[in-house]
Motif scaffolding. Structure first.
Motif, PDB file in Angstrom:
ATOM      1  N   LEU A 264       0.809  -1.222   0.000  1.00  0.00           N
ATOM      2  CA  LEU A 264       0.000   0.000   0.000  1.00  0.00           C
ATOM      3  C   LEU A 264       0.841   1.271   0.000  1.00  0.00           C
ATOM      4  CD1 LEU A 264      -2.766  -1.086   2.551  1.00  0.00           C
ATOM      5  CD2 LEU A 264      -2.780  -1.268   0.053  1.00  0.00           C
ATOM      6  N   GLY A 265       2.165   1.125  -0.066  1.00  0.00           N
ATOM      7  CA  GLY A 265       3.041   2.303  -0.087  1.00  0.00           C
ATOM      8  C   GLY A 265       3.028   3.065   1.224  1.00  0.00           C
ATOM      9  N   LEU A 266       2.901   2.361   2.354  1.00  0.00           N
ATOM     10  CA  LEU A 266       2.890   3.029   3.663  1.00  0.00           C
ATOM     11  C   LEU A 266       4.301   3.522   4.024  1.00  0.00           C
ATOM     12  CD1 LEU A 266       0.614   0.640   5.773  1.00  0.00           C
ATOM     13  CD2 LEU A 266      -0.037   2.596   4.345  1.00  0.00           C
ATOM     14  N   THR A 267       4.354   4.564   4.824  1.00  0.00           N
ATOM     15  CA  THR A 267       5.641   5.149   5.202  1.00  0.00           C
ATOM     16  C   THR A 267       6.097   4.636   6.567  1.00  0.00           C
ATOM     17  OG1 THR A 267       4.620   6.990   6.346  1.00  0.00           O
ATOM     18  CG2 THR A 267       5.077   7.302   3.987  1.00  0.00           C
ATOM     19  N   VAL A 268       7.343   4.978   6.871  1.00  0.00           N
ATOM     20  CA  VAL A 268       7.910   4.680   8.179  1.00  0.00           C
ATOM     21  C   VAL A 268       7.010   5.254   9.279  1.00  0.00           C
ATOM     22  CG1 VAL A 268       9.835   5.424   9.642  1.00  0.00           C
ATOM     23  CG2 VAL A 268      10.294   4.460   7.372  1.00  0.00           C
ATOM     24  N   ASP A 269       6.517   6.489   9.071  1.00  0.00           N
ATOM     25  CA  ASP A 269       5.656   7.121  10.081  1.00  0.00           C
ATOM     26  C   ASP A 269       4.334   6.370  10.248  1.00  0.00           C
ATOM     27  OD1 ASP A 269       7.421   9.046  10.829  1.00  0.00           O
ATOM     28  OD2 ASP A 269       6.713  10.535   9.378  1.00  0.00           O
ATOM     29  N   ASP A 270       3.795   5.826   9.157  1.00  0.00           N
ATOM     30  CA  ASP A 270       2.548   5.047   9.275  1.00  0.00           C
ATOM     31  C   ASP A 270       2.738   3.881  10.247  1.00  0.00           C
ATOM     32  OD1 ASP A 270       0.925   6.520   7.488  1.00  0.00           O
ATOM     33  OD2 ASP A 270       1.866   5.525   5.769  1.00  0.00           O
ATOM     34  N   ILE A 271       3.907   3.256  10.177  1.00  0.00           N
ATOM     35  CA  ILE A 271       4.192   2.129  11.095  1.00  0.00           C
ATOM     36  C   ILE A 271       4.363   2.666  12.523  1.00  0.00           C
ATOM     37  CG2 ILE A 271       5.804   0.256  11.662  1.00  0.00           C
ATOM     38  CD1 ILE A 271       4.668  -0.354   9.004  1.00  0.00           C
ATOM     39  N   ILE A 272       5.157   3.735  12.650  1.00  0.00           N
ATOM     40  CA  ILE A 272       5.442   4.277  13.990  1.00  0.00           C
ATOM     41  C   ILE A 272       4.143   4.699  14.680  1.00  0.00           C
ATOM     42  CG2 ILE A 272       6.532   6.213  15.224  1.00  0.00           C
ATOM     43  CD1 ILE A 272       8.750   6.132  13.057  1.00  0.00           C
ATOM     44  N   ASN A 273       3.235   5.315  13.927  1.00  0.00           N
ATOM     45  CA  ASN A 273       2.018   5.856  14.524  1.00  0.00           C
ATOM     46  C   ASN A 273       0.924   4.811  14.728  1.00  0.00           C
ATOM     47  OD1 ASN A 273       3.170   8.391  14.682  1.00  0.00           O
ATOM     48  ND2 ASN A 273       2.534   8.938  12.599  1.00  0.00           N
ATOM     49  N   THR A 274       1.222   3.573  14.374  1.00  0.00           N
ATOM     50  CA  THR A 274       0.264   2.489  14.615  1.00  0.00           C
ATOM     51  C   THR A 274       0.600   1.842  15.959  1.00  0.00           C
ATOM     52  OG1 THR A 274       0.108   2.066  12.253  1.00  0.00           O
ATOM     53  CG2 THR A 274      -0.618   0.297  13.709  1.00  0.00           C
ATOM     54  N   VAL A 275      -0.383   1.809  16.849  1.00  0.00           N
ATOM     55  CA  VAL A 275      -0.142   1.199  18.163  1.00  0.00           C
ATOM     56  C   VAL A 275      -0.032  -0.318  17.993  1.00  0.00           C
ATOM     57  CG1 VAL A 275      -1.096   0.810  20.471  1.00  0.00           C
ATOM     58  CG2 VAL A 275      -1.362   3.049  19.358  1.00  0.00           C
ATOM     59  N   HIS A 276       1.037  -0.874  18.530  1.00  0.00           N
ATOM     60  CA  HIS A 276       1.254  -2.322  18.479  1.00  0.00           C
ATOM     61  C   HIS A 276       1.002  -2.909  19.868  1.00  0.00           C
ATOM     62  CE1 HIS A 276       3.184  -1.117  14.800  1.00  0.00           C
ATOM     63  NE2 HIS A 276       3.555  -2.352  14.496  1.00  0.00           N
ATOM     64  N   VAL A 277       0.582  -4.153  19.899  1.00  0.00           N
ATOM     65  CA  VAL A 277       0.388  -4.814  21.199  1.00  0.00           C
ATOM     66  C   VAL A 277       1.746  -4.942  21.890  1.00  0.00           C
ATOM     67  CG1 VAL A 277      -0.279  -6.957  22.360  1.00  0.00           C
ATOM     68  CG2 VAL A 277      -1.626  -6.117  20.426  1.00  0.00           C
ATOM     69  N   PHE A 278       1.780  -4.646  23.167  1.00  0.00           N
ATOM     70  CA  PHE A 278       3.001  -4.778  23.967  1.00  0.00           C
ATOM     71  C   PHE A 278       2.835  -5.946  24.932  1.00  0.00           C
ATOM     72  CE2 PHE A 278       5.332  -4.133  27.884  1.00  0.00           C
ATOM     73  CZ  PHE A 278       6.609  -3.839  27.428  1.00  0.00           C
ATOM     74  N   PRO A 279       3.792  -6.790  25.095  1.00  0.00           N
ATOM     75  CA  PRO A 279       5.011  -6.965  24.328  1.00  0.00           C
ATOM     76  C   PRO A 279       4.821  -8.071  23.282  1.00  0.00           C
ATOM     77  CG  PRO A 279       5.184  -8.158  26.402  1.00  0.00           C
ATOM     78  CD  PRO A 279       3.769  -7.648  26.304  1.00  0.00           C
ATOM     79  N   THR A 280       5.127  -7.766  22.036  1.00  0.00           N
ATOM     80  CA  THR A 280       4.994  -8.761  20.957  1.00  0.00           C
ATOM     81  C   THR A 280       6.229  -8.712  20.053  1.00  0.00           C
ATOM     82  OG1 THR A 280       3.875  -7.137  19.554  1.00  0.00           O
ATOM     83  CG2 THR A 280       2.461  -8.640  20.800  1.00  0.00           C
ATOM     84  N   TYR A 281       6.418  -9.784  19.306  1.00  0.00           N
ATOM     85  CA  TYR A 281       7.498  -9.800  18.319  1.00  0.00           C
ATOM     86  C   TYR A 281       7.200  -8.797  17.198  1.00  0.00           C
ATOM     87  CZ  TYR A 281       9.387 -13.984  20.534  1.00  0.00           C
ATOM     88  OH  TYR A 281       9.944 -14.872  21.430  1.00  0.00           O
ATOM     89  N   SER A 282       5.916  -8.507  16.957  1.00  0.00           N
ATOM     90  CA  SER A 282       5.556  -7.532  15.906  1.00  0.00           C
ATOM     91  C   SER A 282       6.166  -6.167  16.182  1.00  0.00           C
ATOM     92  CB  SER A 282       4.037  -7.381  15.818  1.00  0.00           C
ATOM     93  OG  SER A 282       3.473  -8.566  15.351  1.00  0.00           O
ATOM     94  N   GLU A 283       6.438  -5.895  17.470  1.00  0.00           N
ATOM     95  CA  GLU A 283       7.063  -4.611  17.792  1.00  0.00           C
ATOM     96  C   GLU A 283       8.457  -4.472  17.175  1.00  0.00           C
ATOM     97  OE1 GLU A 283       5.558  -2.732  21.856  1.00  0.00           O
ATOM     98  OE2 GLU A 283       6.483  -4.690  22.135  1.00  0.00           O
ATOM     99  N   ALA A 284       9.039  -5.584  16.724  1.00  0.00           N
ATOM    100  CA  ALA A 284      10.341  -5.506  16.043  1.00  0.00           C
ATOM    101  C   ALA A 284      10.221  -4.658  14.779  1.00  0.00           C
ATOM    102  CB  ALA A 284      10.851  -6.901  15.702  1.00  0.00           C
ATOM    103  N   ILE A 285       9.074  -4.766  14.094  1.00  0.00           N
ATOM    104  CA  ILE A 285       8.851  -3.968  12.873  1.00  0.00           C
ATOM    105  C   ILE A 285       8.732  -2.494  13.251  1.00  0.00           C
ATOM    106  CG2 ILE A 285       7.232  -3.527  10.964  1.00  0.00           C
ATOM    107  CD1 ILE A 285       8.460  -6.143  10.422  1.00  0.00           C
ATOM    108  N   LYS A 286       7.977  -2.233  14.315  1.00  0.00           N
ATOM    109  CA  LYS A 286       7.809  -0.836  14.749  1.00  0.00           C
ATOM    110  C   LYS A 286       9.152  -0.260  15.215  1.00  0.00           C
ATOM    111  CE  LYS A 286       5.313   2.182  17.879  1.00  0.00           C
ATOM    112  NZ  LYS A 286       4.032   2.483  18.472  1.00  0.00           N
ATOM    113  N   LEU A 287       9.917  -1.075  15.899  1.00  0.00           N
ATOM    114  CA  LEU A 287      11.223  -0.620  16.395  1.00  0.00           C
ATOM    115  C   LEU A 287      12.152  -0.295  15.207  1.00  0.00           C
ATOM    116  CD1 LEU A 287      12.047  -0.428  19.391  1.00  0.00           C
ATOM    117  CD2 LEU A 287      13.358  -2.518  19.041  1.00  0.00           C
ATOM    118  N   ALA A 288      12.114  -1.146  14.177  1.00  0.00           N
ATOM    119  CA  ALA A 288      12.946  -0.886  12.996  1.00  0.00           C
ATOM    120  C   ALA A 288      12.502   0.414  12.326  1.00  0.00           C
ATOM    121  CB  ALA A 288      12.858  -2.056  12.020  1.00  0.00           C
TER     122      ALA A 288
END
Ligand SMILES: Cc1cc2nc3c(=O)[nH]c(=O)nc-3n(C[C@H](O)[C@H](O)[C@H](O)COP(=O)(O)OP(=O)(O)OC[C@H]3O[C@@H](n4cnc5c(N)ncnc54)[C@H](O)[C@@H]3O)c2cc1C
Length: 463
Positions: free
Chosen positions: A423-447
């Motif tokens: 969908l051509g999402l940006t780095v900010d789109d990922i950062i501004n999406t709340v992720h469940v804590f603590p999950t491995y998916s947060e690795a994407i948000k951290l990157a």
């Protein structure tokens, strides 16, 4: 006269048949060779993932990440023969439910067991009888490609088909090829008790992946007991009754084997298919040449592994459906291959989607990349499972163009990045999406966060 004749009975064929049926078109599926369902269910994805899970369960009897838990070793029983029997039962059940029963439910689709051979445009010999169709779709898949290494044929070798039918783990297994298939089998047999050596010709294993992410997997597999040698182009095999030796370029590059598994890629099933009779051609790699909308000749279409684009079950299925609708509805739809995720199902897993750093540089002369370790991911820290890393690639507009991950859950977390790439999402789109804590998916948000700040000195409570 059928609207569509489908030669093959795997993922591409079933998806095409389902699409034709949905469109109210008549179709005939012709399959021979592998049983109904083709590679994935019979000798591919399903049995290999099942045996990987068995191997993982076996490993858990001897190893724990926690000092408070001391595994007692296997107190019950395990045998490769019993694992094979359980796998065969699972495969038979899934074949019956997901393929035979599905075929029966498609009211406009008929089936013939037999070899399909094109004799003229729109005319196919189906096991001895000529049938006619407005369109013909080739979905005959692929099989293991065996490299012409001197001595290999004389020594004997396993492909995925034979490896999945073993009743015992060979004492010493040499795997030629360090791609997804080779590594999955390497881990299965290593955990089943074989001494496994993987020999990869390229500079790193899983050559399609980012080198630093592949390096994480290599370190993990080596820690798991698998010997891996890269840059090892096999020169010859010296067959022997007692001792077979697989040799690379140097005198010290010889490895003893009781069995050799060939995992060096695939070749198309095109023998005696007669597709030239309908104007079909092969590309340089020996796969059927097709347009981006899967047209391969006069009223001729091709989908799945036989085109060699991206040999995945998911791609075969998508291409089969697109080829059928393009043929029957006059469309020219295609698949965005840059947004197709894939995975190696070892533990830890490795998964990827989109462009690597090198590909991004080659295409656009630009790349902005960030890599974070699982050692920075709260979930991984909490459960003492920090062997992993994620690398994101972004373009000049900070849109995510590629993601590669190795670690627990990599094949699951890659879907967030896949959506971003698609969908051509940006780095900010990922950062501004709340992720469940603590999950491995947060690795994407951290990157993603690593594009904006130093994540090595960051509280895990950042919002
Ligand atoms: C060990 C292994 C593990 C894998 N794991 C994964 C995974 O985890 N995830 C993933 O996405 N992909 C995986 N794959 C790849 C996936 O299985 C294939 O990409 C996919 O099954 C290809 O589907 P297909 O329809 O193109 O061909 P196939 O499924 O191979 O079907 C082709 C069918 O056509 C038949 N046929 C051939 N010639 C003729 C003829 N002339 N007439 C009639 N019939 C003919 C064949 O016998 C076969 O039944 C794996 C593959 C292997 C080998």
């Amino acid at each position: 006269m059928y609207d569509l004749i489908i030669i093959g009975g795997g993922a591409a064929a079933f998806s095409a048949a389902t699409k034709a049926n949905d469109l109210g078109a008549t179709a005939l599926m012709i399959n021979s060779g592998l049983p109904l369902g083709g590679t994935c269910v019979n000798v591919g994805c399903v049995p290999s993932k099942h045996l990987l899970a068995v191997a993982e369960a076996l490993k858990a009897t001897t190893q724990s990440a926690f000092t408070s838990v001391r595994p007692a070793g296997i107190s019950g029983s395990f045998s490769v023969k019993a694992a094979r029997a359980e796998k065969d039962e699972l495969v038979a059940g899934l074949r019956a439910r997901n393929y035979s029963a599905v075929l029966e439910s498609l009211e406009h689709v008929s089936f013939r067991q037999g070899r399909g051979r094109i004799v003229a445009p729109g005319k196919v010999d189906a096991g001895g009888e000529t049938v006619e169709g407005r369109h013909v779709l080739i979905a005959t898949g692929s099989r293991a490609s065996v490299p012409p290494i001197p001595g290999l044929r004389e020594a004997g070798y396993l492909t995925n088909v034979e490896a999945l039918a073993l009743d015992e783990a060979p004492a010493r297994l040499v795997v030629i090829g360090g791609g997804p298939l080779g590594l999955e089998f390497a881990q299965i047999f290593s955990r089943f008790g074989s001494h496994v050596t993987v020999l990869e010709a390229q500079p790193h294993i899983v050559p399609r992946a980012e080198p630093e992410i592949a390096a994480v997997l290599q370190a993990a597999l080596e820690a798991d007991g698998i010997a891996i040698r890269t840059g090892m182009r096999i020169q010859r095999v010296e067959p022997g009754l007692i001792k077979t030796v697989v040799c690379g370029p140097a005198a010290t590059d010889c490895f003893e084997a009781d069995a050799i598994l060939v995992a060096t890629g695939i070749r198309a099933n095109i023998e005696e298919l007669g597709f030239a009779a309908a104007g079909g051609r092969l590309n340089e790699a020996g796969f059927i040449e097709a347009t981006n909308w899967y047209e391969a000749g006069q009223e001729l279409w091709a989908a799945g592994d036989v085109t060699g684009r991206m040999p995945l079950e998911t791609v075969a299925a998508r291409e089969g459906a697109l080829a059928a609708s393009n043929a029957l509805e006059g469309r020219r739809d295609s698949l965005d291959y840059d947004a197709v995720p894939w995975a190696v199902f070892t533990s830890p897993q490795l998964a990827g989607v989109g462009l690597t750093e090198d590909e991004s540089m080659a295409r656009t002369h630009y790349c902005n990349c960030r890599t974070v370790s699982y050692a920075q991911v709260p979930r991984a820290m909490a459960v003492k499972d920090t062997m992993g890393a994620v690398k994101l690639t972004a373009d000049r507009e900070n849109r995510i163009r590629g993601a590669y991950a190795c670690g627990t859950g990599a094949a699951e977390i890659i879907h967030e990045a896949t959506l971003a790439v698609r969908l051509g999402l940006t780095v900010d789109d990922i950062i501004n999406t709340v992720h469940v804590f603590p999950t491995y998916s947060e690795a994407i948000k951290l990157a993603a966060l690593a594009f904006t700040r130093d994540v090595s000195v960051m509280t895990c409570c950042i919002g």
